[in-house]
Design a protein around this motif. Structure first.
Motif: not given
Length: 326
Positions: A8-28
């Motif tokens: 689930l984490l790997d799929r989510s990281i891929k779907n979020m893509g580049s350009g994410m705010n690091s705090v938003v990404k880590a919180s998700a």
């Protein structure tokens, strides 16, 4: 068979893509982990969306052109009323989520108590939920804007965000419930041992050994890894160019002013820091070998174009600011 958390984490990281705010990404990602502990299997379906991608979505079901290019697609129904620059996805501060079946094979879109529980976990971590909106309710949507508007973000302002959880004690738990069977375990040994992205693991280990960063080697691309890369950069600028910077892991005016240009042919620790930073932003240089070659040049060019800065394939003040400024 129950889906493995890491999947689930790997799929989510891929779907979020580049350009994410690091705090938003880590919180998700933290939201997914907390939901998993409660037997709820959530996944991120979307994260960062470029202006061009937003134009393509807006063009569905209507006539629309953006920057001289036609994005009209009347064969598809309308899916959004948000123009480019009018979605927080365009600034990497919003995600969409959904639930998956126990085996992880099917998406579940029913807005039930489990769905609302994931939203509640998200709100505990600092997100605002589209399901709480008084007008149109966007149940998959979560955003973390720091109080900024579209106009402010379009003008280049970035939200000041901080994590609502302690990363020091957080690890990626890949051990599923007891109903899990061996065939569902990832064949990647680094993931089966509770590690995340193997390259992030390598970056964290190098930062620890070379700069005594003291990072937890979990393979998760979070704010502490980013801060440690800034410290490494400050250390190298001091050592190689006598810049006398405070090594605090914070991107500020003095660090920006001290930046030297790194370009093709460069070798050494500064090049490695550039390569590592590009990777953490989703632009893989191919190898973190401390040599500025074709792979690094290609990744850098793509990053510069995505950030709409001069795509000169040289890493100067503008590039490092986009890599490290919050």
């Amino acid at each position: 068979m129950t889906v493995v958390l890491q999947r689930l984490l790997d799929r989510s990281i891929k779907n979020m893509g580049s350009g994410m705010n690091s705090v938003v990404k880590a919180s998700a990602l933290e939201m997914i982990k907390r939901a998993y502990k409660e037997g709820i299997y959530a996944q991120i379906s979307a994260g960062y969306r470029s202006m061009e991608e937003q134009a393509a979505l807006f063009g569905q079901g209507r006539f629309f052109s953006y920057k001289g290019k036609n994005y009209s697609n009347l064969s598809k129904p309308k899916v959004t009323n948000a123009l480019p620059g009018q979605s927080f996805h365009n600034f990497g501060v919003a995600v969409d989520y959904f639930l998956v079946s126990d085996d992880g094979k099917n998406a579940l879109w029913t807005i039930n108590t489990k769905w609302k529980r994931v939203a509640a976990i998200g709100k505990e971590l600092g997100f605002k939920w589209g399901g709480d909106w008084t007008g149109f309710k966007d149940y998959p949507h979560l955003e973390m804007t720091g109080g900024l508007t579209y106009s402010q973000m379009n003008a280049g302002k970035k939200p000041s965000l901080s994590l609502k959880f302690n990363t020091e004690n957080e690890t990626v738990v890949t051990v599923p419930p007891k109903t899990e069977v061996a065939s569902e375990v990832s064949k990647d040994p680094s993931k089966n041992k509770g590690k995340g992205d193997a390259t992030i693991v390598s970056i964290q280990k190098t930062l620890n050994s070379r700069y005594k960063a003291g990072l937890i080697v979990d393979g998760i691309n979070g704010p502490k890894t980013k801060s440690s890369l800034i410290k490494a950069l400050q250390t190298e600028l001091n050592k190689q160019f006598n810049k006398r910077l405070v090594v605090d892991g914070k991107w500020g005016a003095k660090t920006k002013a001290a930046i030297v240009t790194v370009q093709k042919g460069a070798k050494g620790n500064l090049t490695w820091i550039l390569q590592a930073a590009l990777y953490t932003e989703g632009y893989n240089p191919g190898s973190l070998d401390s040599i500025f070659g074709k792979g690094t040049e290609s990744a850098l060019s793509k990053f510069q174009k995505a950030k709409r800065i001069t795509a000169d394939k040289k890493a100067g003040k503008g590039t490092f600011t986009e890599l490290f400024a919050d």
